[in-house]
Design an enzyme around this catalytic site. Structure first.
Site, PDB file in Angstrom:
ATOM      1  N   HIS A 143       0.542  -1.007  -0.084  1.00 30.95           N
ATOM      2  CA  HIS A 143      -0.358   0.407   0.141  1.00 30.95           C
ATOM      3  C   HIS A 143       1.013   1.352  -0.200  1.00 30.95           C
ATOM      4  CE1 HIS A 143      -2.854   2.563   0.842  1.00 30.95           C
ATOM      5  NE2 HIS A 143      -1.795   4.110   2.083  1.00 30.95           N
ATOM      6  N   GLU A 144       1.642   1.608   0.679  1.00 27.62           N
ATOM      7  CA  GLU A 144       2.881   2.248   1.313  1.00 27.62           C
ATOM      8  C   GLU A 144       3.775   3.153  -0.154  1.00 27.62           C
ATOM      9  OE1 GLU A 144       3.071   4.197   3.758  1.00 27.62           O
ATOM     10  OE2 GLU A 144       2.098   2.780   5.577  1.00 27.62           O
TER      11      GLU A 144
END
Length: 302
Positions: A143-144
């Protein structure tokens, strides 16, 4: 496979609040005699109970010492938990031409090299527990670093590990500190799988892995092994006053009564709270939270 059991065990928290006690939690008290820190979290270390750090249920004498946890059962090498082919399948589009890491910056060998520097990472507990930790780690870090979008080829959750550096026009993320002073001209914006940011994270991370990241923060985006080490360091290290992501996912962290009342239970959601709870948790449905869960669901199914 990363089993459905891993997913059911860990998807327990979707909308946790960021605090447990005190004024941040409507005057809630900590259970079991724990101290309530100025930040609204329960614990029994100096960060919770020390002078000037405790808002309620504070000790009159020295802060109590935390118990020393026994080593969890472990076994096998990290390579037995995630193979090269599985790594490539999970991070399918990390080498896409649109991605900063397109020249195989985020390689399997770099990950394995870094992971072996952290005892217990992906090797604690039974096979299911070890796979659960790896799935959770890659879901959060994907996600990051995602480069995906809703209609992306193979779906949005096949595009983790696309970016090396924080996108947009980030600032210098320099907080005045005597212990971790910012180096002239250096910026501490997000880099690497966990997008480590701020001098107060680059400093202790560098010390832990034996690299001067205060003076050389861009090593996190130019050296693949250091990049992975920065993410695993964050994962394995308690983020005071919160526990470590590792302790949560392996079941070592035990929620207090206040945690349970706020639905902060051991699982994937608490890890989101640790990483970015101040921005994502306690706000109802949040697309960022759902994105993290989407990656986790996909990886648990591989």
């Amino acid at each position: 496979e990363f089993t459905a059991l891993s997913l059911l065990f860990s998807l327990l928290l979707l909308t946790a609040s960021a605090e447990q006690c005190g004024k941040q939690a409507g005057g809630a008290r900590c259970a079991a005699g724990l101290c309530c820190s100025n930040f609204g979290w329960c614990g029994n270390t100096n960060d919770y109970c020390g002078p000037g750090k405790c808002q309620s249920q504070c000790p009159s004498g020295p802060s109590p010492k935390p118990p020393t946890p026994g080593p969890g059962p472990s076994g096998g090498d990290i390579g037995s938990v995630i193979s090269n082919s599985m790594f490539d399948q999970m991070l399918k589009h990390r080498n896409d031409n649109a991605c900063q890491g397109k020249n195989n910056f985020y390689s399997y060998n770099a990950f394995i090299n870094a992971a072996r520097s952290f005892g217990g990472f992906g090797t604690t507990g039974d096979t299911t527990a070890r796979k659960r930790e790896i799935a959770a780690f890659f879901a959060q870090t994907s996600h990051e670093t995602t480069g995906g979008w809703p209609t992306a080829p193979d779906g949005p959750y096949a595009w983790g590990y696309c970016f090396l550096r924080e996108q947009g026009s980030p600032g210098d993320y320099c907080t005045p500190s005597g212990q971790w002073p910012c180096a002239p001209g250096r910026k501490y914006f997000g880099r690497g799988p966990i997008q480590i940011s701020h001098n107060y994270n680059y400093g202790p991370c560098g010390r832990a892995i034996g690299v001067d990241l205060l003076n050389n923060p861009d090593l996190v985006a130019t050296d693949p092994v250091i990049s992975f080490k920065s993410a695993i360091w964050f994962w394995m290290t308690p983020q005071s006053p919160k526990p470590s992501c590792h302790d949560v996912i392996i079941g070592r962290w035990q929620p207090s009564a206040a945690d349970r009342a706020a639905n902060r239970l051991p699982g994937f959601g608490v890890i989101t709270n640790i990483i970015n709870g101040g921005l994502e948790c306690g706000r109802g449905s949040d697309s960022r939270v759902q994105d993290r869960i989407g990656f986790y669901r996909r990886y648990c199914g591989i």
